[in-house]
Each structure stands twice: as structure tokens, then as C-alpha cells.
Motif scaffolding. Structure first.
Motif, PDB file in Angstrom:
ATOM      1  N   ASP A 194       0.787  -1.226   0.000  1.00  0.00           N
ATOM      2  CA  ASP A 194       0.000   0.000   0.000  1.00  0.00           C
ATOM      3  C   ASP A 194       0.822   1.279   0.000  1.00  0.00           C
ATOM      4  O   ASP A 194       0.269   2.364   0.171  1.00  0.00           O
ATOM      5  CB  ASP A 194      -0.937  -0.012   1.219  1.00  0.00           C
ATOM      6  N   GLY A 195       2.143   1.166  -0.180  1.00  0.00           N
ATOM      7  CA  GLY A 195       2.984   2.352  -0.334  1.00  0.00           C
ATOM      8  C   GLY A 195       2.835   3.346   0.791  1.00  0.00           C
ATOM      9  O   GLY A 195       2.965   3.000   1.969  1.00  0.00           O
ATOM     10  N   ASN A 196       2.497   4.590   0.423  1.00  0.00           N
ATOM     11  CA  ASN A 196       2.408   5.683   1.395  1.00  0.00           C
ATOM     12  C   ASN A 196       1.051   5.761   2.092  1.00  0.00           C
ATOM     13  O   ASN A 196       0.819   6.698   2.867  1.00  0.00           O
ATOM     14  CB  ASN A 196       2.660   7.020   0.688  1.00  0.00           C
ATOM     15  N   ALA A 197       0.145   4.804   1.829  1.00  0.00           N
ATOM     16  CA  ALA A 197      -1.206   4.878   2.409  1.00  0.00           C
ATOM     17  C   ALA A 197      -1.139   5.052   3.930  1.00  0.00           C
ATOM     18  O   ALA A 197      -0.261   4.497   4.597  1.00  0.00           O
ATOM     19  CB  ALA A 197      -1.992   3.619   2.055  1.00  0.00           C
ATOM     20  N   ALA A 198      -2.101   5.794   4.462  1.00  0.00           N
ATOM     21  CA  ALA A 198      -2.193   5.968   5.918  1.00  0.00           C
ATOM     22  C   ALA A 198      -2.674   4.661   6.545  1.00  0.00           C
ATOM     23  O   ALA A 198      -3.175   3.763   5.854  1.00  0.00           O
ATOM     24  CB  ALA A 198      -3.160   7.099   6.241  1.00  0.00           C
ATOM     25  N   GLY A 199      -2.531   4.562   7.881  1.00  0.00           N
ATOM     26  CA  GLY A 199      -3.013   3.391   8.588  1.00  0.00           C
ATOM     27  C   GLY A 199      -4.505   3.211   8.430  1.00  0.00           C
ATOM     28  O   GLY A 199      -5.202   4.185   8.127  1.00  0.00           O
ATOM     29  N   PRO A 200      -5.023   1.992   8.560  1.00  0.00           N
ATOM     30  CA  PRO A 200      -4.299   0.802   9.008  1.00  0.00           C
ATOM     31  C   PRO A 200      -3.612   0.026   7.875  1.00  0.00           C
ATOM     32  O   PRO A 200      -2.976  -0.971   8.128  1.00  0.00           O
ATOM     33  CB  PRO A 200      -5.411  -0.061   9.620  1.00  0.00           C
ATOM     34  N   ASP A 201      -3.724   0.506   6.611  1.00  0.00           N
ATOM     35  CA  ASP A 201      -3.172  -0.272   5.481  1.00  0.00           C
ATOM     36  C   ASP A 201      -1.680   0.004   5.240  1.00  0.00           C
ATOM     37  O   ASP A 201      -0.979  -0.847   4.683  1.00  0.00           O
ATOM     38  CB  ASP A 201      -3.948   0.054   4.203  1.00  0.00           C
ATOM     39  N   GLY A 202      -1.215   1.188   5.579  1.00  0.00           N
ATOM     40  CA  GLY A 202       0.167   1.574   5.293  1.00  0.00           C
ATOM     41  C   GLY A 202       0.783   2.261   6.494  1.00  0.00           C
ATOM     42  O   GLY A 202       0.115   2.421   7.523  1.00  0.00           O
ATOM     43  N   LYS A 203       1.995   2.696   6.366  1.00  0.00           N
ATOM     44  CA  LYS A 203       2.817   2.581   5.166  1.00  0.00           C
ATOM     45  C   LYS A 203       3.445   1.199   5.079  1.00  0.00           C
ATOM     46  O   LYS A 203       3.592   0.522   6.082  1.00  0.00           O
ATOM     47  CB  LYS A 203       3.942   3.635   5.184  1.00  0.00           C
ATOM     48  N   ASP A 204       3.829   0.831   3.827  1.00  0.00           N
ATOM     49  CA  ASP A 204       4.516  -0.424   3.592  1.00  0.00           C
ATOM     50  C   ASP A 204       5.928  -0.101   3.095  1.00  0.00           C
ATOM     51  O   ASP A 204       6.098   0.408   1.984  1.00  0.00           O
ATOM     52  CB  ASP A 204       3.753  -1.262   2.568  1.00  0.00           C
ATOM     53  N   ILE A 205       6.906  -0.415   3.936  1.00  0.00           N
ATOM     54  CA  ILE A 205       8.281   0.086   3.728  1.00  0.00           C
ATOM     55  C   ILE A 205       9.255  -1.073   3.613  1.00  0.00           C
ATOM     56  O   ILE A 205       9.210  -2.026   4.412  1.00  0.00           O
ATOM     57  CB  ILE A 205       8.676   1.018   4.900  1.00  0.00           C
ATOM     58  N   TRP A 206      10.146  -0.986   2.625  1.00  0.00           N
ATOM     59  CA  TRP A 206      11.228  -1.959   2.479  1.00  0.00           C
ATOM     60  C   TRP A 206      12.537  -1.283   2.883  1.00  0.00           C
ATOM     61  O   TRP A 206      12.760  -0.103   2.562  1.00  0.00           O
ATOM     62  CB  TRP A 206      11.300  -2.470   1.037  1.00  0.00           C
ATOM     63  N   ILE A 207      13.379  -2.054   3.584  1.00  0.00           N
ATOM     64  CA  ILE A 207      14.525  -1.470   4.292  1.00  0.00           C
ATOM     65  C   ILE A 207      15.801  -2.243   3.958  1.00  0.00           C
ATOM     66  O   ILE A 207      15.793  -3.480   3.957  1.00  0.00           O
ATOM     67  CB  ILE A 207      14.278  -1.544   5.815  1.00  0.00           C
ATOM     68  N   MET A 208      16.886  -1.527   3.661  1.00  0.00           N
ATOM     69  CA  MET A 208      18.205  -2.159   3.557  1.00  0.00           C
ATOM     70  C   MET A 208      19.182  -1.394   4.441  1.00  0.00           C
ATOM     71  O   MET A 208      19.316  -0.172   4.304  1.00  0.00           O
ATOM     72  CB  MET A 208      18.708  -2.179   2.107  1.00  0.00           C
ATOM     73  N   ASN A 209      19.809  -2.123   5.359  1.00  0.00           N
ATOM     74  CA  ASN A 209      20.796  -1.532   6.257  1.00  0.00           C
ATOM     75  C   ASN A 209      22.188  -2.064   5.921  1.00  0.00           C
ATOM     76  O   ASN A 209      22.359  -3.240   5.606  1.00  0.00           O
ATOM     77  CB  ASN A 209      20.485  -1.877   7.714  1.00  0.00           C
TER      78      ASN A 209
END
Ligand SMILES: [Ca+2]
Ligand SMILES: [Ca+2]
Length: 226
Positions: A95-110
Motif C-alpha cells: 500500500d505504499g504511502n497509504a495511511a493506517g491501518p493499510d500503510g505505510k509499507d516500507i522496504w529497508i536495507m541496512n
């Protein structure tokens, strides 16, 4: 063939056999592959929390929903740069930048515990959604992250792949991105961590609704000072 090309080939031969240092060879970076896997033979030993699943006819590292994996590389020779490349699959309904409760959906690389990629992705059936990728890091001001408003699947290199679970076998259910990062690095060890932070009110089916995997990962140590 141009003289410069011949010098390039000769110097690479010298670097491969590693016995000579010639003034003529200075200025050509020495590249050493320190990790490489297409995940067709299971989980490589230096992948922590690794799991391999068949997707679209081949093995991928995944699938993950929340959480993820670490790659630990140790004992690297002298280098001043690291290059990381891999394919990232975003499966099913993000859901990308969607507000809660559906988003945000974030992928992370550290990298070594520090953030290298922190980006939202949108895929699947999300109407009027936006994602921050290909922006890699959202600017932080007034106490909050300000994610870019790009269209879903921005900079994806494939958008016609089948979904993996909720949208299983549905064309367009998965988008594929090519992640390429090159950065200054000198330590003999490297910790690469990939994770996701996902919001979904359907807790029971979250791992089916929103997941991700990677394939064809290569990590190269580069010495530009040769
Ligand atoms: Ca594969
Ligand atoms: Ca979501």
C-alpha cells in the motif's frame, strides 16, 4: 584494437594472477566478488535467517513479510568501495504511502547497522496509492519522514510477473526492481540487512497479502587505489 584496451586486458590478467604490480596498471580498480548467489542451491552459509522458496520457476531468497535476513561477509581484503546488486520482488498487495491501518509499507536495507534504503512500495490492487521509491531515503523534518509521492511501480523493471500468494498466478501481482548500491567501505567485514515494515489490518493473512523476496545477489569489494 586500441593500445588502451590492450593495456586494460593485460593489467586485468596481472591482477587476476596477483603476482606483479606495474606502474602501467595503476588506476584500474581491482574488483573481488565476495558474495554471489542465485539461490538455486539453497541458503548460502553466511545468510542469517535465510529461507529459499520457488517463485516463477526459480529459487528466491524469501518470501519474507515483516522481518528479513542478514548477509555476513567476513575477511575481505583491502578495498575502499562496496557494490551490491540484486533483484527485489515486491509480491502482492503493498500500500505504499497509504495511511493506517493499510500503510505505510516500507522496504529497508541496512549496511553495518546504518540505513541505506528506506522506501515505500505500492503494488497490486492499491487504488490511488503512491510510493516513495526510487527515492532511497525520505527527508526528515518537523519530526517526521516526508516520503516522495511517486506512482506505484515507479522504476520497476518488470511489472507483468505473477503474484505469489494473495494474487497468486495473477499477472501484475509482482513487480521486480533492480537494486544497485555502491558506497565507500573499508572494513574487512560487512553486514547487509534487508527487512520490511508492513502495516495490514488483516493480521491472519498478512504474510500472504504483502511479501517480498530477492534473487541474483552479488556483493563486490573494489579497490580503486591500485
Ligand atoms: Ca534464482
Ligand atoms: Ca499494507
Amino acid at each position: 584494437m586500441k593500445i588502451k584496451s590492450l593495456q586494460f586486458i593485460f593489467c586485468y590478467a596481472v591482477l587476476i594472477y596477483g603476482t606483479l604490480t606495474l606502474n602501467a596498471c595503476k588506476g584500474i580498480p581491482r574488483e573481488t566478488e565476495v558474495f554471489s548467489s542465485d539461490f538455486e542451491r539453497g541458503v548460502p552459509v553466511n545468510v542469517i535467517n535465510g529461507k529459499v522458496e520457488q517463485y516463477n520457476g526459480g529459487g528466491v531468497l524469501g518470501r519474507y513479510s515483516e522481518g528479513g535476513f542478514n548477509v555476513e561477509v567476513r575477511g575481505m581484503k583491502d578495498h575502499d568501495m562496496i557494490k551490491i546488486t540484486f533483484d527485489l520482488y515486491i509480491h502482492d498487495t503493498w500500500d505504499g504511502n497509504a495511511a493506517g491501518p493499510d500503510g505505510k509499507d516500507i522496504w529497508i536495507m541496512n549496511i553495518d547497522g546504518g540505513s541505506n534504503v528506506y522506501a515505500s512500495f505500492a503494488n497490486g490492487t492499491c487504488n490511488n496509492c503512491t510510493q516513495s521509491y526510487p527515492e532511497l531515503q525520505p527527508p526528515f523534518f518537523n519530526g517526521t519522514f516526508n516520503f516522495a509521492l511517486n506512482r506505484p511501480n515507479s522504476n520497476a523493471i518488470k511489472t507483468d510477473l505473477p503474484g505469489a500468494c494473495k494474487l497468486k498466478d495473477v499477472k501484475g501481482g509482482t513487480s521486480m526492481y533492480r537494486i544497485q548500491r555502491t558506497f565507500h567501505h573499508t572494513s574487512s567485514s560487512l553486514d547487509l540487512g534487508c527487512f520490511a515494515g508492513l502495516e495490514d489490518p488483516d493480521k491472519a493473512n498478512k504474510s500472504c497479502n504483502e511479501s517480498w523476496s530477492v534473487d541474483n545477489m552479488r556483493i563486490t569489494a573494489i579497490d580503486t587505489r591500485e
